[in-house]
Design a protein around this motif. Structure first.
Motif, PDB file in Angstrom:
ATOM      1  N   ILE A  50       0.858  -1.193   0.000  1.00 53.67           N
ATOM      2  CA  ILE A  50       0.000   0.000   0.000  1.00 53.67           C
ATOM      3  C   ILE A  50       0.892   1.240   0.000  1.00 53.67           C
ATOM      4  CG2 ILE A  50      -1.960  -1.153   1.102  1.00 53.67           C
ATOM      5  CD1 ILE A  50      -1.074   0.061   3.776  1.00 53.67           C
ATOM      6  N   CYS A  51       0.301   2.375  -0.252  1.00 50.33           N
ATOM      7  CA  CYS A  51       1.076   3.612  -0.325  1.00 50.33           C
ATOM      8  C   CYS A  51       1.743   3.921   1.018  1.00 50.33           C
ATOM      9  CB  CYS A  51       0.176   4.772  -0.734  1.00 50.33           C
ATOM     10  SG  CYS A  51       1.075   6.314  -1.000  1.00 50.33           S
ATOM     11  N   HIS A  52       3.017   4.222   0.969  1.00 50.53           N
ATOM     12  CA  HIS A  52       3.754   4.649   2.162  1.00 50.53           C
ATOM     13  C   HIS A  52       3.118   5.932   2.684  1.00 50.53           C
ATOM     14  CE1 HIS A  52       6.945   6.265   4.634  1.00 50.53           C
ATOM     15  NE2 HIS A  52       7.578   5.107   4.567  1.00 50.53           N
ATOM     16  N   GLY A  53       2.842   5.989   3.966  1.00 48.39           N
ATOM     17  CA  GLY A  53       2.174   7.141   4.567  1.00 48.39           C
ATOM     18  C   GLY A  53       2.909   8.448   4.396  1.00 48.39           C
ATOM     19  N   GLY A  54       4.226   8.386   4.280  1.00 47.93           N
ATOM     20  CA  GLY A  54       5.008   9.609   4.103  1.00 47.93           C
ATOM     21  C   GLY A  54       4.661  10.348   2.822  1.00 47.93           C
ATOM     22  N   THR A  82      -3.980  11.676  10.456  1.00 45.44           N
ATOM     23  CA  THR A  82      -4.618  10.425  10.841  1.00 45.44           C
ATOM     24  C   THR A  82      -5.002   9.707   9.557  1.00 45.44           C
ATOM     25  OG1 THR A  82      -5.504  11.426  12.853  1.00 45.44           O
ATOM     26  CG2 THR A  82      -6.532   9.377  12.115  1.00 45.44           C
ATOM     27  N   TYR A  83      -4.489   8.494   9.398  1.00 40.40           N
ATOM     28  CA  TYR A  83      -4.798   7.677   8.223  1.00 40.40           C
ATOM     29  C   TYR A  83      -6.033   6.834   8.536  1.00 40.40           C
ATOM     30  CZ  TYR A  83      -0.015   8.990   7.120  1.00 40.40           C
ATOM     31  OH  TYR A  83       1.135   9.698   6.894  1.00 40.40           O
ATOM     32  N   VAL A  84      -6.992   6.838   7.614  1.00 42.98           N
ATOM     33  CA  VAL A  84      -8.230   6.086   7.851  1.00 42.98           C
ATOM     34  C   VAL A  84      -8.482   5.002   6.810  1.00 42.98           C
ATOM     35  CG1 VAL A  84      -9.313   7.925   9.197  1.00 42.98           C
ATOM     36  CG2 VAL A  84      -9.642   7.867   6.724  1.00 42.98           C
ATOM     37  N   ALA A  85      -7.761   5.025   5.706  1.00 47.72           N
ATOM     38  CA  ALA A  85      -7.874   3.980   4.675  1.00 47.72           C
ATOM     39  C   ALA A  85      -6.579   3.984   3.868  1.00 47.72           C
ATOM     40  CB  ALA A  85      -9.072   4.241   3.763  1.00 47.72           C
ATOM     41  N   PRO A  86      -6.208   2.844   3.309  1.00 46.01           N
ATOM     42  CA  PRO A  86      -4.956   2.782   2.546  1.00 46.01           C
ATOM     43  C   PRO A  86      -5.118   3.299   1.120  1.00 46.01           C
ATOM     44  CG  PRO A  86      -5.969   0.624   2.579  1.00 46.01           C
ATOM     45  CD  PRO A  86      -6.822   1.512   3.442  1.00 46.01           C
ATOM     46  N   GLY A  87      -4.012   3.816   0.592  1.00 48.31           N
ATOM     47  CA  GLY A  87      -3.942   4.150  -0.825  1.00 48.31           C
ATOM     48  C   GLY A  87      -3.272   2.996  -1.552  1.00 48.31           C
ATOM     49  N   ARG A  88      -3.679   2.764  -2.775  1.00 44.55           N
ATOM     50  CA  ARG A  88      -3.139   1.647  -3.557  1.00 44.55           C
ATOM     51  C   ARG A  88      -2.512   2.158  -4.858  1.00 44.55           C
ATOM     52  NH1 ARG A  88      -4.131  -2.394  -0.273  1.00 44.55           N
ATOM     53  NH2 ARG A  88      -6.168  -2.515   0.697  1.00 44.55           N
ATOM     54  N   VAL A  89      -1.577   1.397  -5.369  1.00 45.40           N
ATOM     55  CA  VAL A  89      -0.936   1.747  -6.631  1.00 45.40           C
ATOM     56  C   VAL A  89      -2.010   1.984  -7.686  1.00 45.40           C
ATOM     57  CG1 VAL A  89       0.583   0.906  -8.470  1.00 45.40           C
ATOM     58  CG2 VAL A  89       1.195   0.526  -6.067  1.00 45.40           C
ATOM     59  N   GLY A  90      -1.901   3.101  -8.378  1.00 38.31           N
ATOM     60  CA  GLY A  90      -2.869   3.485  -9.405  1.00 38.31           C
ATOM     61  C   GLY A  90      -3.928   4.451  -8.932  1.00 38.31           C
ATOM     62  N   ASP A 133      -7.116  22.606   7.729  1.00 34.74           N
ATOM     63  CA  ASP A 133      -7.451  21.186   7.642  1.00 34.74           C
ATOM     64  C   ASP A 133      -7.330  20.732   6.197  1.00 34.74           C
ATOM     65  OD1 ASP A 133      -7.951  20.845  10.334  1.00 34.74           O
ATOM     66  OD2 ASP A 133     -10.113  21.121  10.150  1.00 34.74           O
ATOM     67  N   VAL A 134      -6.783  19.536   6.018  1.00 39.69           N
ATOM     68  CA  VAL A 134      -6.640  18.940   4.692  1.00 39.69           C
ATOM     69  C   VAL A 134      -7.266  17.552   4.728  1.00 39.69           C
ATOM     70  CG1 VAL A 134      -5.043  18.256   2.863  1.00 39.69           C
ATOM     71  CG2 VAL A 134      -4.430  20.158   4.399  1.00 39.69           C
ATOM     72  N   THR A 135      -8.117  17.276   3.772  1.00 36.08           N
ATOM     73  CA  THR A 135      -8.677  15.944   3.611  1.00 36.08           C
ATOM     74  C   THR A 135      -8.091  15.345   2.343  1.00 36.08           C
ATOM     75  OG1 THR A 135     -10.732  16.643   4.686  1.00 36.08           O
ATOM     76  CG2 THR A 135     -10.802  14.593   3.408  1.00 36.08           C
ATOM     77  N   VAL A 136      -7.548  14.139   2.465  1.00 35.11           N
ATOM     78  CA  VAL A 136      -6.998  13.428   1.314  1.00 35.11           C
ATOM     79  C   VAL A 136      -7.974  12.321   0.948  1.00 35.11           C
ATOM     80  CG1 VAL A 136      -5.059  12.102   0.393  1.00 35.11           C
ATOM     81  CG2 VAL A 136      -4.636  13.949   2.055  1.00 35.11           C
ATOM     82  N   ARG A 137      -8.421  12.342  -0.313  1.00 33.06           N
ATOM     83  CA  ARG A 137      -9.400  11.366  -0.803  1.00 33.06           C
ATOM     84  C   ARG A 137      -8.904  10.729  -2.091  1.00 33.06           C
ATOM     85  NH1 ARG A 137     -12.722  15.815   0.714  1.00 33.06           N
ATOM     86  NH2 ARG A 137     -14.363  15.221   2.164  1.00 33.06           N
ATOM     87  N   ARG A 158     -13.985   9.551  -3.875  1.00 31.75           N
ATOM     88  CA  ARG A 158     -14.364  10.324  -2.676  1.00 31.75           C
ATOM     89  C   ARG A 158     -14.112   9.581  -1.367  1.00 31.75           C
ATOM     90  NH1 ARG A 158     -14.065  15.239  -3.357  1.00 31.75           N
ATOM     91  NH2 ARG A 158     -15.590  15.768  -1.814  1.00 31.75           N
ATOM     92  N   THR A 159     -13.518   8.378  -1.407  1.00 29.50           N
ATOM     93  CA  THR A 159     -13.153   7.668  -0.184  1.00 29.50           C
ATOM     94  C   THR A 159     -12.055   8.447   0.528  1.00 29.50           C
ATOM     95  OG1 THR A 159     -13.665   5.529  -1.174  1.00 29.50           O
ATOM     96  CG2 THR A 159     -12.213   5.513   0.764  1.00 29.50           C
ATOM     97  N   VAL A 160     -12.275   8.747   1.801  1.00 24.76           N
ATOM     98  CA  VAL A 160     -11.284   9.491   2.580  1.00 24.76           C
ATOM     99  C   VAL A 160     -10.164   8.549   3.002  1.00 24.76           C
ATOM    100  CG1 VAL A 160     -10.878  10.793   4.707  1.00 24.76           C
ATOM    101  CG2 VAL A 160     -12.995  11.158   3.408  1.00 24.76           C
ATOM    102  N   LEU A 161      -8.917   8.977   2.743  1.00 27.64           N
ATOM    103  CA  LEU A 161      -7.744   8.223   3.163  1.00 27.64           C
ATOM    104  C   LEU A 161      -7.085   8.808   4.406  1.00 27.64           C
ATOM    105  CD1 LEU A 161      -5.902   7.428  -0.192  1.00 27.64           C
ATOM    106  CD2 LEU A 161      -7.774   6.204   0.915  1.00 27.64           C
ATOM    107  N   ALA A 162      -7.143  10.136   4.542  1.00 25.98           N
ATOM    108  CA  ALA A 162      -6.446  10.762   5.670  1.00 25.98           C
ATOM    109  C   ALA A 162      -7.017  12.132   5.996  1.00 25.98           C
ATOM    110  CB  ALA A 162      -4.957  10.890   5.355  1.00 25.98           C
ATOM    111  N   HIS A 163      -6.918  12.464   7.279  1.00 20.80           N
ATOM    112  CA  HIS A 163      -7.245  13.800   7.782  1.00 20.80           C
ATOM    113  C   HIS A 163      -5.959  14.394   8.334  1.00 20.80           C
ATOM    114  CE1 HIS A 163     -11.558  13.145   7.487  1.00 20.80           C
ATOM    115  NE2 HIS A 163     -11.368  11.960   8.042  1.00 20.80           N
ATOM    116  N   PHE A 164      -5.627  15.589   7.879  1.00 18.78           N
ATOM    117  CA  PHE A 164      -4.399  16.284   8.241  1.00 18.78           C
ATOM    118  C   PHE A 164      -4.776  17.630   8.835  1.00 18.78           C
ATOM    119  CE2 PHE A 164      -1.268  19.484   7.045  1.00 18.78           C
ATOM    120  CZ  PHE A 164      -0.018  18.876   7.061  1.00 18.78           C
ATOM    121  N   ARG A 165      -4.120  18.020   9.901  1.00 23.94           N
ATOM    122  CA  ARG A 165      -4.305  19.366  10.451  1.00 23.94           C
ATOM    123  C   ARG A 165      -2.944  20.022  10.553  1.00 23.94           C
ATOM    124  NH1 ARG A 165      -8.402  21.368  14.950  1.00 23.94           N
ATOM    125  NH2 ARG A 165      -9.622  21.456  13.035  1.00 23.94           N
ATOM    126  N   GLY A 166      -2.847  21.209   9.981  1.00 26.46           N
ATOM    127  CA  GLY A 166      -1.602  21.960  10.013  1.00 26.46           C
ATOM    128  C   GLY A 166      -1.761  23.271  10.751  1.00 26.46           C
TER     129      GLY A 166
END
Length: 140
Positions: A39-43, A72-80, A100-104, A108-116
């Motif tokens: 799965i995608c490396h969280g970094g 906070t990671y809530v779902a994995p990212g996959r190649v592609g 706040d940043v939402t990564v989807r 539209r599946t949320v993968l991560a919530h980021f707060r800076g």
């Protein structure tokens, strides 16, 4: 700012939109971004969110840097997977801000919530034109 952001360019990020207090960046996960679990490396997801945060923070044309970030990671990212990072400033008082940043994924599946948390350090990124001061769009 984009012209000098060699890290975001090298990683393959693209700017979809930047406006006052907001930014949207996109990126596609390639095989070399996968960790030992396949799965995608969280970094890399963190880097995408951090870049969206940076463009949103600096959208007011005041040089602004990160003070503290968390994710906070809530779902994995996959190649592609094509990821979209949507940054939205939720607070800006004096020299401090919170974004706040939402990564989807595109579905539209949320993968991560980021707060800076950001800090303005002085200076401008570009010289503002008359059109920019009168409400015209200025690119960051």
């Amino acid at each position: 700012m984009w012209a000098d952001d060699r890290a975001s360019q090298h990683l393959g990020f693209s700017i979809e939109r930047v406006g006052p207090g907001e930014a949207v960046l996109a990126w596609t996960i390639d095989e070399h971004h996968a960790n030992g679990h396949g799965i995608c490396h969280g970094g890399f997801i963190f880097a995408l969110a951090d870049s969206a945060f940076a463009f949103a923070c600096n959208s007011h044309n005041a040089v602004t840097v990160a003070q503290h970030n968390s994710i906070t990671y809530v779902a994995p990212g996959r190649v592609g997977d094509r990821l979209i990072a949507e940054a939205r400033e939720i607070s800006r008082t004096g020299r401090s801000g919170i974004t706040d940043v939402t990564v989807r994924r595109e579905d539209r599946t949320v993968l991560a919530h980021f707060r800076g948390h950001s800090r303005t350090i002085g200076g401008q990124l570009f010289e503002e034109s008359e059109a920019g001061r009168e409400g015209g769009r200025t690119n960051t």
